[in-house]
Design a protein around this motif. Sequence first.
Motif, PDB file in Angstrom:
ATOM      1  N   ARG A  82       0.908  -1.145   0.105  1.00 14.74           N
ATOM      2  CA  ARG A  82      -0.010   0.097   0.134  1.00 14.74           C
ATOM      3  C   ARG A  82       0.817   1.239  -0.001  1.00 14.74           C
ATOM      4  O   ARG A  82       1.853   1.470   0.882  1.00 14.74           O
ATOM      5  CB  ARG A  82      -0.864   0.068   1.251  1.00 14.74           C
ATOM      6  CG  ARG A  82      -1.782   1.298   1.250  1.00 14.74           C
ATOM      7  CD  ARG A  82      -2.804   1.184   2.286  1.00 14.74           C
ATOM      8  NE  ARG A  82      -3.772  -0.062   1.990  1.00 14.74           N
ATOM      9  CZ  ARG A  82      -3.974  -0.768   3.044  1.00 14.74           C
ATOM     10  NH1 ARG A  82      -3.687  -0.717   4.219  1.00 14.74           N
ATOM     11  NH2 ARG A  82      -5.059  -2.033   2.399  1.00 14.74           N
ATOM     12  N   VAL A  83       0.460   2.371  -0.842  1.00 15.90           N
ATOM     13  CA  VAL A  83       1.367   3.593  -1.005  1.00 15.90           C
ATOM     14  C   VAL A  83      -0.079   4.692  -0.873  1.00 15.90           C
ATOM     15  O   VAL A  83      -0.782   4.652  -1.652  1.00 15.90           O
ATOM     16  CB  VAL A  83       2.017   3.593  -2.237  1.00 15.90           C
ATOM     17  CG1 VAL A  83       2.644   4.847  -2.457  1.00 15.90           C
ATOM     18  CG2 VAL A  83       3.048   2.618  -2.423  1.00 15.90           C
ATOM     19  N   VAL A  84       0.622   5.442  -0.007  1.00 15.23           N
ATOM     20  CA  VAL A  84      -0.279   6.726   0.116  1.00 15.23           C
ATOM     21  C   VAL A  84       0.595   7.800  -0.302  1.00 15.23           C
ATOM     22  O   VAL A  84       1.687   8.094  -0.026  1.00 15.23           O
ATOM     23  CB  VAL A  84      -0.868   7.042   1.587  1.00 15.23           C
ATOM     24  CG1 VAL A  84      -1.594   8.106   1.722  1.00 15.23           C
ATOM     25  CG2 VAL A  84      -1.679   5.960   2.037  1.00 15.23           C
ATOM     26  N   VAL A  85      -0.107   8.856  -1.289  1.00 15.68           N
ATOM     27  CA  VAL A  85       0.376   9.718  -1.859  1.00 15.68           C
ATOM     28  C   VAL A  85      -0.262  11.109  -1.569  1.00 15.68           C
ATOM     29  O   VAL A  85      -1.665  11.198  -1.845  1.00 15.68           O
ATOM     30  CB  VAL A  85       0.718   9.672  -3.224  1.00 15.68           C
ATOM     31  CG1 VAL A  85       1.308  11.171  -4.048  1.00 15.68           C
ATOM     32  CG2 VAL A  85       1.477   8.656  -3.814  1.00 15.68           C
ATOM     33  N   GLU A  86       0.266  12.171  -0.984  1.00 12.20           N
ATOM     34  CA  GLU A  86      -0.532  13.446  -1.005  1.00 12.20           C
ATOM     35  C   GLU A  86       0.427  14.488  -1.814  1.00 12.20           C
ATOM     36  O   GLU A  86       1.630  14.237  -1.874  1.00 12.20           O
ATOM     37  CB  GLU A  86      -0.144  13.878   0.582  1.00 12.20           C
ATOM     38  CG  GLU A  86      -1.073  13.277   1.587  1.00 12.20           C
ATOM     39  CD  GLU A  86      -0.676  13.570   2.945  1.00 12.20           C
ATOM     40  OE1 GLU A  86      -1.027  14.559   3.219  1.00 12.20           O
ATOM     41  OE2 GLU A  86      -0.044  12.827   3.805  1.00 12.20           O
ATOM     42  N   ALA A  87      -0.410  14.955  -2.897  1.00 18.32           N
ATOM     43  CA  ALA A  87       0.337  15.809  -3.569  1.00 18.32           C
ATOM     44  C   ALA A  87      -0.579  17.063  -4.040  1.00 18.32           C
ATOM     45  O   ALA A  87      -1.723  17.147  -3.565  1.00 18.32           O
ATOM     46  CB  ALA A  87       0.558  14.906  -4.916  1.00 18.32           C
ATOM     47  N   VAL A 110      -4.660  16.625  -3.380  1.00 21.34           N
ATOM     48  CA  VAL A 110      -5.090  15.204  -3.650  1.00 21.34           C
ATOM     49  C   VAL A 110      -4.363  14.361  -2.499  1.00 21.34           C
ATOM     50  O   VAL A 110      -3.167  14.581  -2.384  1.00 21.34           O
ATOM     51  CB  VAL A 110      -4.670  14.416  -5.233  1.00 21.34           C
ATOM     52  CG1 VAL A 110      -5.340  15.513  -6.083  1.00 21.34           C
ATOM     53  CG2 VAL A 110      -3.362  14.541  -5.443  1.00 21.34           C
ATOM     54  N   ALA A 111      -5.097  13.269  -2.228  1.00 23.79           N
ATOM     55  CA  ALA A 111      -4.378  12.283  -1.573  1.00 23.79           C
ATOM     56  C   ALA A 111      -5.201  10.891  -2.136  1.00 23.79           C
ATOM     57  O   ALA A 111      -6.301  10.768  -2.232  1.00 23.79           O
ATOM     58  CB  ALA A 111      -5.166  12.272   0.114  1.00 23.79           C
ATOM     59  N   GLN A 124      -6.705   2.221  -6.704  1.00 22.24           N
ATOM     60  CA  GLN A 124      -6.640   3.584  -6.351  1.00 22.24           C
ATOM     61  C   GLN A 124      -7.775   4.123  -6.013  1.00 22.24           C
ATOM     62  O   GLN A 124      -8.915   4.265  -6.286  1.00 22.24           O
ATOM     63  CB  GLN A 124      -6.116   4.300  -7.703  1.00 22.24           C
ATOM     64  CG  GLN A 124      -5.970   5.880  -7.364  1.00 22.24           C
ATOM     65  CD  GLN A 124      -5.328   6.487  -8.836  1.00 22.24           C
ATOM     66  OE1 GLN A 124      -4.887   5.898  -9.633  1.00 22.24           O
ATOM     67  NE2 GLN A 124      -5.437   8.017  -8.534  1.00 22.24           N
ATOM     68  N   ASP A 125      -7.780   4.745  -4.652  1.00 23.69           N
ATOM     69  CA  ASP A 125      -8.843   5.514  -4.083  1.00 23.69           C
ATOM     70  C   ASP A 125      -8.336   6.964  -3.920  1.00 23.69           C
ATOM     71  O   ASP A 125      -7.385   7.012  -3.291  1.00 23.69           O
ATOM     72  CB  ASP A 125      -9.117   4.805  -2.623  1.00 23.69           C
ATOM     73  CG  ASP A 125      -9.644   3.512  -2.608  1.00 23.69           C
ATOM     74  OD1 ASP A 125     -10.647   3.151  -3.557  1.00 23.69           O
ATOM     75  OD2 ASP A 125      -9.013   2.634  -2.020  1.00 23.69           O
ATOM     76  N   SER A 126      -9.085   7.794  -4.579  1.00 24.30           N
ATOM     77  CA  SER A 126      -8.497   9.069  -4.441  1.00 24.30           C
ATOM     78  C   SER A 126      -9.628  10.025  -3.955  1.00 24.30           C
ATOM     79  O   SER A 126     -10.853  10.133  -3.870  1.00 24.30           O
ATOM     80  CB  SER A 126      -8.377   9.637  -6.074  1.00 24.30           C
ATOM     81  OG  SER A 126      -7.404   9.132  -6.568  1.00 24.30           O
ATOM     82  N   TYR A 127      -8.833  10.997  -3.182  1.00 25.79           N
ATOM     83  CA  TYR A 127      -9.821  12.060  -2.590  1.00 25.79           C
ATOM     84  C   TYR A 127      -9.119  13.646  -3.136  1.00 25.79           C
ATOM     85  O   TYR A 127      -8.138  13.890  -2.685  1.00 25.79           O
ATOM     86  CB  TYR A 127      -9.571  12.029  -0.844  1.00 25.79           C
ATOM     87  CG  TYR A 127      -9.690  10.369  -0.434  1.00 25.79           C
ATOM     88  CD1 TYR A 127     -11.083  10.135  -0.327  1.00 25.79           C
ATOM     89  CD2 TYR A 127      -8.810   9.572  -0.498  1.00 25.79           C
ATOM     90  CE1 TYR A 127     -11.290   8.844   0.050  1.00 25.79           C
ATOM     91  CE2 TYR A 127      -9.148   8.174  -0.172  1.00 25.79           C
ATOM     92  CZ  TYR A 127     -10.462   7.793   0.178  1.00 25.79           C
ATOM     93  OH  TYR A 127     -10.651   6.511   0.521  1.00 25.79           O
TER      94      TYR A 127
END
Length: 136
Positions: A82-87, A110-111, A124-127
Amino acid sequence: MTSQAPLDCVLALLRAIEGGGGAAEIAPLLARDYTLSEAPHLLAPSGATRNRDEALAGADATQDVVSGQRFVVRRTTCEGSRVVVEAEWSATLLMDLPHWDAGEVIRARVASVFEVRDGRVVSQDSYDCYFMPPPA
């Protein structure tokens, strides 16, 4: 495709999107059972869920909507696959959208939570939180 670390796989996907990649460039990075879930946001008030084929069609269609997509990665967190990206994401609009006109730069914070298997993104779950343009 050789298996790569989950973070490397996710960053490769972001780079492909930034490079204007359509389905041909993005497909090798997605697992056959890939799913994309978008939480409700300004442009999709009900959110959206797409399978791999729908996501790839969307990648091709995006080329008619925006150019110069850019991700400025602020933070990543990895745990196993699992990878979480905040951008910070931005792009220049090629057409009018609700709240923005063609030629304007659209921006969002985005997260996204990615699951990677065998060197490919499985989900991919995007917020996405879009910044509204200043009042005229």
